[in-house]
Scaffold this motif. Structure first.
Motif, PDB file in Angstrom:
ATOM      1  N   UNK A 173      -7.785   3.526  -3.225  1.00 19.29           N
ATOM      2  CA  UNK A 173      -6.561   3.476  -3.997  1.00 19.29           C
ATOM      3  C   UNK A 173      -6.493   2.161  -4.740  1.00 19.29           C
ATOM      4  N   UNK A 174      -5.802   2.152  -5.863  1.00 19.87           N
ATOM      5  CA  UNK A 174      -5.778   0.955  -6.697  1.00 19.87           C
ATOM      6  C   UNK A 174      -5.250  -0.257  -5.937  1.00 19.87           C
ATOM      7  N   UNK A 175      -4.218  -0.049  -5.101  1.00 19.93           N
ATOM      8  CA  UNK A 175      -3.602  -1.160  -4.378  1.00 19.93           C
ATOM      9  C   UNK A 175      -4.036  -1.228  -2.916  1.00 19.93           C
ATOM     10  N   UNK A 176      -4.902  -0.330  -2.486  1.00 25.31           N
ATOM     11  CA  UNK A 176      -5.285  -0.262  -1.082  1.00 25.31           C
ATOM     12  C   UNK A 176      -6.714  -0.753  -0.929  1.00 25.31           C
ATOM     13  N   UNK A 177      -6.933  -1.879  -0.260  1.00 31.67           N
ATOM     14  CA  UNK A 177      -8.284  -2.451  -0.182  1.00 31.67           C
ATOM     15  C   UNK A 177      -9.250  -1.517   0.529  1.00 31.67           C
ATOM     16  N   UNK A 178     -10.478  -1.411   0.051  1.00 29.53           N
ATOM     17  CA  UNK A 178     -11.476  -0.520   0.665  1.00 29.53           C
ATOM     18  C   UNK A 178     -12.032  -1.109   1.947  1.00 29.53           C
ATOM     19  N   UNK A 179     -11.268  -0.980   3.010  1.00 28.32           N
ATOM     20  CA  UNK A 179     -11.690  -1.503   4.307  1.00 28.32           C
ATOM     21  C   UNK A 179     -12.302  -0.372   5.119  1.00 28.32           C
ATOM     22  N   UNK A 180     -13.577  -0.456   5.504  1.00 29.98           N
ATOM     23  CA  UNK A 180     -14.226   0.642   6.227  1.00 29.98           C
ATOM     24  C   UNK A 180     -13.778   0.712   7.677  1.00 29.98           C
ATOM     25  N   UNK A 181     -13.898   1.916   8.239  1.00 31.88           N
ATOM     26  CA  UNK A 181     -13.664   2.141   9.672  1.00 31.88           C
ATOM     27  C   UNK A 181     -12.257   1.747  10.105  1.00 31.88           C
ATOM     28  N   UNK A 182     -11.281   2.043   9.277  1.00 30.65           N
ATOM     29  CA  UNK A 182      -9.888   1.755   9.619  1.00 30.65           C
ATOM     30  C   UNK A 182      -9.032   2.966   9.291  1.00 30.65           C
ATOM     31  N   UNK A 183      -7.980   3.149  10.096  1.00 23.27           N
ATOM     32  CA  UNK A 183      -7.020   4.217   9.848  1.00 23.27           C
ATOM     33  C   UNK A 183      -5.887   3.657   8.990  1.00 23.27           C
ATOM     34  N   UNK A 184      -5.589   4.348   7.906  1.00 24.12           N
ATOM     35  CA  UNK A 184      -4.536   3.913   6.996  1.00 24.12           C
ATOM     36  C   UNK A 184      -3.277   4.722   7.263  1.00 24.12           C
ATOM     37  N   UNK A 185      -2.150   4.030   7.395  1.00 19.56           N
ATOM     38  CA  UNK A 185      -0.890   4.708   7.699  1.00 19.56           C
ATOM     39  C   UNK A 185       0.230   4.130   6.841  1.00 19.56           C
ATOM     40  N   UNK A 186       1.204   4.971   6.540  1.00 16.07           N
ATOM     41  CA  UNK A 186       2.426   4.563   5.855  1.00 16.07           C
ATOM     42  C   UNK A 186       3.406   4.109   6.922  1.00 16.07           C
ATOM     43  N   UNK A 187       3.839   2.844   6.862  1.00 14.59           N
ATOM     44  CA  UNK A 187       4.608   2.264   7.962  1.00 14.59           C
ATOM     45  C   UNK A 187       6.100   2.150   7.700  1.00 14.59           C
ATOM     46  N   UNK A 188       6.511   2.054   6.437  1.00 12.94           N
ATOM     47  CA  UNK A 188       7.934   1.887   6.150  1.00 12.94           C
ATOM     48  C   UNK A 188       8.134   1.243   4.802  1.00 12.94           C
ATOM     49  N   UNK A 189       9.344   0.721   4.586  1.00 12.35           N
ATOM     50  CA  UNK A 189       9.614   0.083   3.312  1.00 12.35           C
ATOM     51  C   UNK A 189      11.080  -0.232   3.126  1.00 12.35           C
ATOM     52  N   UNK A 190      11.392  -0.634   1.896  1.00 12.60           N
ATOM     53  CA  UNK A 190      12.748  -1.003   1.516  1.00 12.60           C
ATOM     54  C   UNK A 190      13.011  -0.507   0.101  1.00 12.60           C
ATOM     55  N   UNK A 191      14.274  -0.281  -0.241  1.00 10.68           N
ATOM     56  CA  UNK A 191      14.627   0.139  -1.591  1.00 10.68           C
ATOM     57  C   UNK A 191      16.013  -0.375  -1.936  1.00 10.68           C
ATOM     58  N   UNK A 192      16.207  -0.653  -3.223  1.00  9.02           N
ATOM     59  CA  UNK A 192      17.508  -1.102  -3.735  1.00  9.02           C
ATOM     60  C   UNK A 192      17.813  -0.344  -5.015  1.00  9.02           C
ATOM     61  N   UNK A 193      19.069   0.097  -5.145  1.00  6.18           N
ATOM     62  CA  UNK A 193      19.497   0.845  -6.319  1.00  6.18           C
ATOM     63  C   UNK A 193      20.359  -0.030  -7.218  1.00  6.18           C
ATOM     64  N   UNK A 194      19.949  -0.141  -8.477  1.00 11.11           N
ATOM     65  CA  UNK A 194      20.766  -0.824  -9.481  1.00 11.11           C
ATOM     66  C   UNK A 194      21.461   0.183 -10.381  1.00 11.11           C
ATOM     67  N   UNK A 195      20.909   1.375 -10.444  1.00 15.88           N
ATOM     68  CA  UNK A 195      21.506   2.520 -11.126  1.00 15.88           C
ATOM     69  C   UNK A 195      20.743   3.750 -10.671  1.00 15.88           C
TER      70      UNK A 195
END
Length: 299
Positions: free
Chosen positions: A77-99
């Motif tokens: 992925x463009x923003x995901x470093x190509x690290x071999x032998x690792x499990x990639x997971x979505x862990x969480x995040x934050x969001x803010x609404x201005x409109x």
């Protein structure tokens, strides 16, 4: 390019991918389809405001089939470093609404690498990658979101303990806001299609159990977040969200009875969670409502 373990910090410090801009017309159709999946009573036409986090249905990536790995994820992925032998997971995040984004109005999303950190966990070394998104319509920035991904080295010992799931019992709870669901394979398949998610743990039971070691199909983390936010839309429809923080803590599996639970807080916010009979907090969301004269939607 693959990072050598002894040079991981140096490699990550030198890895600086550039920003990516994607445009989407925000057509009503994806929102209408998610509404059908959630059994909402009416469609969402062009001109309606997009509910919180429903932008996950838009700005989707469709890599070539040859670019997918054995697990269904893109190999890189463009923003995901190509690290071999690792499990990639979505862990969480934050969001803010201005409109709130408006359906049927062209929008752009600018994504940048925000942060990369290396930490030591109980199961080994972990790399945390945070990607920042800004969604705009015209000159107005509507949503600012940060998404956290984790690369885990080694097996999570908790996964080996998930040898069985409880499909018979519902969680006990006395929260003010409650929403019950039992996700099944059909729901997971439809949500995967809506979000262009080809990860096999959500639809391929033999792969999920025999290769990944889970006891059943895994419910999408973003789906759990959207179910929790339905508590706000149903129980406090006049309130406008200012910001939220979400965390995906423990896997939940198809067939389990879940409760999305919420409690309004005295500091103009609410605490939300997803529970099953075996786990009180599979995922959590902390929301903050907009204050002031524009804090409530017209009825």
């Amino acid at each position: 390019m693959h990072a050598r373990p002894e040079g991981l910090d140096r490699y990550l410090a030198s890895w600086v991918p550039g920003p990516v801009t994607v445009r989407d017309e925000l057509p009503a159709a994806p929102a209408e389809r998610l509404g059908a999946l959630l059994d909402l009573p009416r469609p969402l036409p062009d001109g309606d405001l997009l509910p919180p986090m429903w932008h996950w249905l838009y700005f989707l990536e469709w890599p070539a089939q040859a670019e997918l790995g054995a697990d269904g994820h893109p190999g890189e992925g463009h923003f995901l470093p190509p690290l071999p032998d690792r499990r990639r997971m979505f862990a969480g995040g934050r969001a803010e609404w201005r409109a709130a984004p408006t359906l049927g109005v062209s929008a752009s999303r600018v994504s940048t690498l925000h942060d990369v950190r290396v930490k030591q966990g109980s199961s080994g070394e972990m790399v945390f990658v945070t990607v920042r998104h800004e969604i705009s319509q015209g000159a107005q920035v509507c949503v600012v979101e940060e998404s956290d991904f984790v690369y885990r080295s080694g097996e999570d010992p908790r996964r080996q303990a998930m040898h069985a799931i409880d499909t018979e019992h519902a969680p006990a709870a006395d929260a003010s806001w409650q929403l019950a669901r039992r996700p099944d394979p059909t729901l997971l398949f439809r949500f995967s299609a809506l979000t262009a998610n080809a990860h096999r743990i959500h639809y391929d039971a033999p792969y999920t159990e025999q290769v990944e070691g889970y006891p059943g199909l895994v419910v999408h983390g973003p789906l759990l977040v959207l179910l929790m936010l339905e508590l706000v839309r149903r129980s406090a429809p006049e309130r406008q969200l200012h910001s939220l923080t979400y965390r995906l803590r423990r896997p939940l599996f198809a067939g389990e009875q879940l409760l999305a639970l919420g409690e309004p807080q005295p500091d103009d916010g609410a605490e939300l969670r997803v529970a099953t009979a075996r786990e009180p907090r599979h995922a959590t969301v902390e929301v903050r409502f907009l204050e002031g004269p524009e804090a409530r939607r017209p009825q």
